[in-house]
Scaffold this motif. Structure first.
Motif, short mmCIF file in Angstrom:
data_model
loop_
_atom_site.label_atom_id
_atom_site.label_comp_id
_atom_site.label_asym_id
_atom_site.label_seq_id
_atom_site.Cartn_x
_atom_site.Cartn_y
_atom_site.Cartn_z
N LEU A 180 -22.94 17.76 7.87
CA LEU A 180 -22.19 17.45 6.65
C LEU A 180 -22.27 18.63 5.70
N SER A 181 -21.36 18.66 4.74
CA SER A 181 -21.45 19.67 3.69
C SER A 181 -21.76 18.98 2.38
N CYS A 182 -22.71 19.55 1.65
CA CYS A 182 -23.02 18.99 0.34
C CYS A 182 -21.86 19.29 -0.60
N PRO A 183 -21.34 18.25 -1.29
CA PRO A 183 -20.22 18.47 -2.20
C PRO A 183 -20.61 19.28 -3.43
N GLU A 184 -21.90 19.37 -3.73
CA GLU A 184 -22.36 20.07 -4.93
C GLU A 184 -22.66 21.55 -4.65
#
Ligand SMILES: [Zn+2]
Length: 78
Positions: A24-28
């Motif tokens: 996953l990619s962190c949205p922050e």
């Protein structure tokens, strides 16, 4: 609620919608996170250095380490 291990941002994940090993990619902070566990969801940060695996960089780092070690030995001898 799951938190990004890199920046501590809250990531709203449904543990039934992710799988172990999923990336996953962190949205922050945009870090790549791997799901290592799903109940509860546990995330680890993937190293970003893997893409820049150049031998030249590796050699440079090794020689710097050797130099530092030599200096320490000299100081001890005096
Ligand atoms: Zn983050």
């Amino acid at each position: 609620m799951t938190r990004c291990p890199e920046c501590d941002a809250e990531i709203d994940l449904d543990e039934d919608e992710v799988e172990e090993g999923e990336i996953l990619s962190c949205p922050e902070c945009d870090s790549e996170l791997e799901v290592t566990q799903t109940h509860p969801v546990h995330l680890i940060v993937l190293s970003e250095d893997e893409d820049e695996d150049e031998e030249a960089t590796d050699d440079e780092e090794s020689s710097v380490e050797e130099e530092e070690e030599d200096e320490e030995e000299e100081e001890e001898a005096e």
